[in-house]
Scaffold this active site. Structure first.
Site, PDB file in Angstrom:
ATOM      1  N   CYS B 205       0.819  -1.217   0.000  1.00 10.46           N
ATOM      2  CA  CYS B 205       0.000   0.000   0.000  1.00 10.46           C
ATOM      3  C   CYS B 205       0.847   1.258   0.000  1.00 10.46           C
ATOM      4  O   CYS B 205       1.299   1.717   1.051  1.00 10.46           O
ATOM      5  CB  CYS B 205      -0.923   0.006   1.219  1.00 10.46           C
ATOM      6  SG  CYS B 205      -1.728  -1.575   1.524  1.00 10.46           S
ATOM      7  N   GLU B 208      -1.896   6.810  -3.023  1.00  5.39           N
ATOM      8  CA  GLU B 208      -3.006   7.466  -2.314  1.00  5.39           C
ATOM      9  C   GLU B 208      -3.767   8.344  -3.298  1.00  5.39           C
ATOM     10  O   GLU B 208      -3.264   8.610  -4.397  1.00  5.39           O
ATOM     11  CB  GLU B 208      -2.448   8.337  -1.173  1.00  5.39           C
ATOM     12  CG  GLU B 208      -1.766   7.520  -0.101  1.00  5.39           C
ATOM     13  CD  GLU B 208      -1.340   8.345   1.102  1.00  5.39           C
ATOM     14  OE1 GLU B 208      -1.654   9.563   1.135  1.00  5.39           O
ATOM     15  OE2 GLU B 208      -0.716   7.768   1.996  1.00  5.39           O
ATOM     16  N   GLY B 212       0.199   9.540  -6.619  1.00  3.97           N
ATOM     17  CA  GLY B 212       0.356   8.399  -7.522  1.00  3.97           C
ATOM     18  C   GLY B 212       1.805   8.312  -7.945  1.00  3.97           C
ATOM     19  O   GLY B 212       2.638   7.758  -7.236  1.00  3.97           O
ATOM     20  N   TYR B 261       9.791  13.511   2.681  1.00  2.00           N
ATOM     21  CA  TYR B 261       9.897  12.081   2.355  1.00  2.00           C
ATOM     22  C   TYR B 261      10.735  11.318   3.366  1.00  2.00           C
ATOM     23  O   TYR B 261      10.641  10.108   3.505  1.00  2.00           O
ATOM     24  CB  TYR B 261      10.437  11.896   0.934  1.00  2.00           C
ATOM     25  CG  TYR B 261      11.889  12.238   0.733  1.00  2.00           C
ATOM     26  CD1 TYR B 261      12.876  11.286   0.929  1.00  2.00           C
ATOM     27  CD2 TYR B 261      12.281  13.530   0.351  1.00  2.00           C
ATOM     28  CE1 TYR B 261      14.216  11.577   0.750  1.00  2.00           C
ATOM     29  CE2 TYR B 261      13.619  13.835   0.175  1.00  2.00           C
ATOM     30  CZ  TYR B 261      14.583  12.868   0.377  1.00  2.00           C
ATOM     31  OH  TYR B 261      15.912  13.160   0.213  1.00  2.00           O
ATOM     32  N   TYR B 314      10.955   5.427   2.124  1.00  4.52           N
ATOM     33  CA  TYR B 314      11.082   5.858   0.720  1.00  4.52           C
ATOM     34  C   TYR B 314      12.127   5.030  -0.003  1.00  4.52           C
ATOM     35  O   TYR B 314      11.977   4.691  -1.171  1.00  4.52           O
ATOM     36  CB  TYR B 314      11.420   7.365   0.649  1.00  4.52           C
ATOM     37  CG  TYR B 314      12.826   7.718   1.052  1.00  4.52           C
ATOM     38  CD1 TYR B 314      13.170   7.833   2.397  1.00  4.52           C
ATOM     39  CD2 TYR B 314      13.817   7.923   0.099  1.00  4.52           C
ATOM     40  CE1 TYR B 314      14.464   8.130   2.766  1.00  4.52           C
ATOM     41  CE2 TYR B 314      15.125   8.227   0.463  1.00  4.52           C
ATOM     42  CZ  TYR B 314      15.433   8.330   1.804  1.00  4.52           C
ATOM     43  OH  TYR B 314      16.722   8.620   2.171  1.00  4.52           O
ATOM     44  N   GLY B 421     -10.305 -10.751 -36.584  1.00  3.76           N
ATOM     45  CA  GLY B 421     -11.448 -10.177 -37.294  1.00  3.76           C
ATOM     46  C   GLY B 421     -12.636  -9.939 -36.381  1.00  3.76           C
ATOM     47  O   GLY B 421     -12.477  -9.706 -35.179  1.00  3.76           O
ATOM     48  N   GLY B 422     -13.842 -10.035 -36.952  1.00  6.41           N
ATOM     49  CA  GLY B 422     -15.067  -9.703 -36.212  1.00  6.41           C
ATOM     50  C   GLY B 422     -15.201 -10.461 -34.911  1.00  6.41           C
ATOM     51  O   GLY B 422     -15.541  -9.889 -33.878  1.00  6.41           O
ATOM     52  N   GLU B 445       2.987   0.495 -11.156  1.00 10.47           N
ATOM     53  CA  GLU B 445       4.405   0.336 -10.770  1.00 10.47           C
ATOM     54  C   GLU B 445       5.306   1.264 -11.583  1.00 10.47           C
ATOM     55  O   GLU B 445       6.369   0.889 -12.059  1.00 10.47           O
ATOM     56  CB  GLU B 445       4.846  -1.139 -10.860  1.00 10.47           C
ATOM     57  CG  GLU B 445       4.083  -2.001  -9.862  1.00 10.47           C
ATOM     58  CD  GLU B 445       4.801  -3.281  -9.476  1.00 10.47           C
ATOM     59  OE1 GLU B 445       6.035  -3.336  -9.546  1.00 10.47           O
ATOM     60  OE2 GLU B 445       4.104  -4.231  -9.063  1.00 10.47           O
ATOM     61  N   SER B 448       4.631   4.820 -17.836  1.00 10.90           N
ATOM     62  CA  SER B 448       5.635   4.845 -18.908  1.00 10.90           C
ATOM     63  C   SER B 448       6.465   6.123 -18.842  1.00 10.90           C
ATOM     64  O   SER B 448       7.678   6.093 -19.049  1.00 10.90           O
ATOM     65  CB  SER B 448       4.951   4.730 -20.270  1.00 10.90           C
ATOM     66  OG  SER B 448       4.592   3.384 -20.496  1.00 10.90           O
TER      67      SER B 448
END
Lengths: 271, 464
Positions: B205, B208, B212, B261, B314, B421-422, B445, B448
């Protein structure tokens, strides 16, 4: 109290490294076999045999040890390691030459003789080491011969319970009851130890080797033997002339009406 | 042909070994070809002055290590390290057993779990029974005592079938177990690792509502009681994987917000102490994996449950997430392969214009391209994992692996839908699920952009 003979069952489980059941089989270039450069794993019927041996040990407490045996090239060690990770106690590997040597994949009669040699050796090692029960796959899915188990029982002069769908061993009396699925019902046969039992598909469902057991298997012993060590000869008596694919299915045609269909059937000599 | 004649007329030993470099390239090539197609009797090859390489460079011979070559080799022995595709026997067996478990046990339940957004408890139990929830944990603590690579392979194999299940396994192993294993005191290790290896799910955890990517802006507080024996936790956590089923929570909280921190501390918290599981998120993908909002309202935690040092939370988070990223890369890699396997198989079965659609070059080249990209993701992921195991610097390798694998997963699964396909667009096929599941790879995690920033900052250090 001195444990009775029956309390000391040693189970031998022969396992074969075969082409994995999920692999699409292709004919080898020389037309005398199949392409073996594909994924291999333990023959599924042998997996059932290993599972049943472990369950027998857990269920009856009558099993002292489960010995896995494989006859094949160097890579068969992987198959033995799988058996050990499932729960076999030790393993014996009879190392054959690599393919394309004809002895790399010996014939059932030679395999049966090799298994017998291992059993004879166990008897010579003392009563507590003697193998009294063989549980093995009813057939290997690669050559589908399905004859090793029966031949082995014949060579040993032991009883046999083939295509077992249920296996019971009575610890006290040494009686073995094998249930077999036959046309129209079940057949139950009773025998005494020692016996060779071959496994059918519904005997048991093999477990997955858990990670801790994979690690434990690393520490278990695999004895490596050459055919000469057991005084056996694995050279083949038969040679494969050719292996070919089944004929390809040819697409049919369409007919306009029933009359035409009937006429076509008549032409084909079907009706 | 000239070469062949020359070769067959002369005993091999009488061939001047320096011949090849003096003759024309074409001649030299045909010589080397013929030498490989003409098996020499063993007594001749044994007395040969040099191996095939002397007659013309043969790629095969030049790259094989000595133990695998039967003929004596006069070239100096090359002791190159093995390729990245070398695995221990245990790793191979683990891959096989996880593959079977995934296909046979998880496979039949994937669609139902996705539709109902619930993980089948039997699957979690199965993961524990297989030893997949304590992969690196020591045997003494009830674990499987395997390598980090083993965890990566397990996550990859699970993801080929269901990325929801794999993230459950991944977070539990690479975040929760690893944090305890690497940073925990003996008390927390002895108390919690055995449960985590056998039947209790764990949760990590950190995020928050207001923190993020900016993880260390977290606002959950932990106040030391005057007795010095307990902390009181207050605050809330968001987007917490596994939290719906977990009983153990690693919670990051600040013991003194004025320290910034440097006040962040990691606590091992049991659910029974008052952790409230609030809203469960309704997600686009990995729907069977629970993601909930947690709240802590005066939760009393013993001081001995601090994991690592006070104020060093941290550091723990940074280090653990660095290796955790390799797990996510493995998840995305498995996902890409799973989608690819399904769609390509389908494309070679589906017939249009009288032939399988996969037989069209326009399709085939796409398969080849995506297969190549999946291979790049695999190499990056495995290499990052091995670097980590070897104790070498792996932060950048992990960031690159995670960033790239998540992109490859999106592309592979997106194209997999097109290739089917479909019917690929319907929820009857698993490919759309792979695609929905792939989107999270670029987010959790470390997004990007956070991965790119990590790589970029490292580049800047090198170039300035």
């Amino acid at each position: 109290m001195i444990p009775s003979r029956v309390n000391l069952i040693n189970v031998l489980v022969p396992v074969k490294r075969a082409i994995d059941y999920a692999v699409k089989i292709r004919i080898a270039k020389d037309g005398k076999g199949v392409d073996t450069t594909v994924k291999h794993s333990m023959n599924p019927f042998d997996e059932i045999a290993v599972e049943e041996a472990i369950r027998l040990k857990e269920r009856t407490k009558a099993v002292t040890s489960i010995i896995a045996l494989s006859i094949g090239p160097a890579k068969s060690v992987e198959t033995l390691r799988t058996a050990l990770a499932m729960g076999a106690d030790s393993a014996v590997h009879i190392v054959t030459p690599e393919a394309p040597s004809p002895s790399s994949n010996p014939e059932p009669v030679n395999v049966a003789a090799a298994i017998k040699a291992v059993i004879d050796r166990s008897k010579a090692a003392g009563a507590d080491k003697a193998i009294d029960l063989v549980i093995m796959g009813k057939q290997a899915i690669d050559d589908d011969s399905g004859s090793t188990g029966g031949m082995l029982a014949g060579m040993l002069g032991w009883g046999q319970g083939t295509f077992a769908s249920k296996l019971d061993v009575d610890k006290a009396s040494g009686k073995v009851e094998v249930t077999r699925e036959i046309d129209g019902g079940l057949s139950r046969i009773e025998s005494k130890l020692p016996i060779v039992v071959t496994t059918d598909l519904r005997l048991s469902e093999p477990r997955y080797a858990s990670l801790p057991n994979i690690m434990k298997a690393k520490k278990k012993k695999i004895e490596s033997l050459k055919p000469e060590d057991l005084g056996i000869d694995l050279s083949p008596r038969m040679s494969v002339l050719s292996v070919s694919e089944p004929p390809k299915r040819v697409g049919g045609g369409k007919v306009e009406n029933v009359d035409e269909l009937v006429q076509k059937l008549k032409e084909g000599g079907i009706v | 042909m000239l070469a062949r004649t020359l070769r067959s007329n002369l005993p091999a030993s009488s061939l001047p070994s320096r011949l090849a470099p003096t003759i024309t390239p074409i001649f030299s090539r045909s010589l080397s070809t013929s030498s490989s197609s003409l098996p020499l009797p063993s007594h001749q090859s044994a007395s040969k002055p040099a191996n095939t390489s002397a007659y013309g460079r043969n790629l095969h011979v030049s790259a094989v290590r000595k133990s695998e070559v039967e003929e004596p080799n006069t070239r100096p022995e090359i002791n190159t390290p093995p390729s990245i595709y070398n695995f221990t026997e245990e790793e191979e067996m683990l891959r096989e057993t996880v593959r079977k478990f995934a296909q046979e046990v998880i496979g039949p339940k994937v669609t139902e779990m996705d539709e109902s957004e619930v993980m089948d408890p039997e699957i979690i139990k199965g993961l524990f029974d297989q030893g997949l929830m304590g992969i690196e944990t020591s045997a003494e603590h009830g674990g499987s005592e395997m390598s980090f690579m083993a965890a990566i392979l397990a996550v990859e194999e699970l993801s080929k079938v269901d990325p929801s299940v794999s993230v459950c396994c991944d977070v539990h192993n690479t975040l929760v177990n690893s944090t305890l294993r690497l940073f925990g005191n003996d008390y927390v290790k002895d108390k919690y690792l055995p449960g985590l290896a056998t039947n209790v799910l764990g949760s990590f955890c950190l995020s928050e509502p207001n923190s993020g990517s900016d993880a260390f802006a977290l606002q959950t507080t932990a106040k030391l009681e005057p007795d010095g024996e307990h902390y009181i936790l207050n605050g809330s956590k968001m987007w917490i994987t596994n939290s719906g089923e977990a009983d153990y929570f690693l919670v990051f909280a600040n013991i003194d917000p004025s320290k910034g921190y440097k006040g962040i501390t990691c606590f091992m918290v049991e659910k029974d102490w008052g952790v409230q599981i609030a809203k469960k998120e309704k997600k686009l993908g990995i729907r069977a994996s629970s993601t909930c909002l947690l709240s802590f309202d005066d939760v009393k935690v013993p001081a001995k449950n601090v994991v690592g040092e006070v104020g060093k939370g941290y550091k723990i988070a940074i280090e653990i997430l660095n290796e955790g990223r390799i797990g996510i890369a493995a998840q995305m890699l498995g996902l890409a392969q799973g989608a690819f396997d399904y769609a390509v198989t389908y494309a070679f079965q589906r017939k249009q214009f009288g032939k399988p659609v996969g037989d069209n070059q326009g399709m085939g080249f796409q398969f080849a391209e995506v297969a190549t990209e999946i291979e790049t993701a695999r190499l990056l992921t495995y290499n990052a994992a091995r670097l980590k195991e070897e104790g070498k610097e792996f932060k950048i390798a992990a960031a690159m692996a995670k960033y790239h694998a998540s992109k490859v997963a999106q592309k592979a699964s997106g194209l997999a839908i097109e290739w089917c396909g479909g019917v690929g667009f319907t929820r009857d096929l698993p490919v759309q699920k792979f695609w929905r599941d792939s989107m999270i790879g670029a987010i959790y995690e470390g997004t990007s952009n956070i991965q790119l920033e990590t790589i970029w900052k490292d580049l800047k250090k090198k170039y300035t």
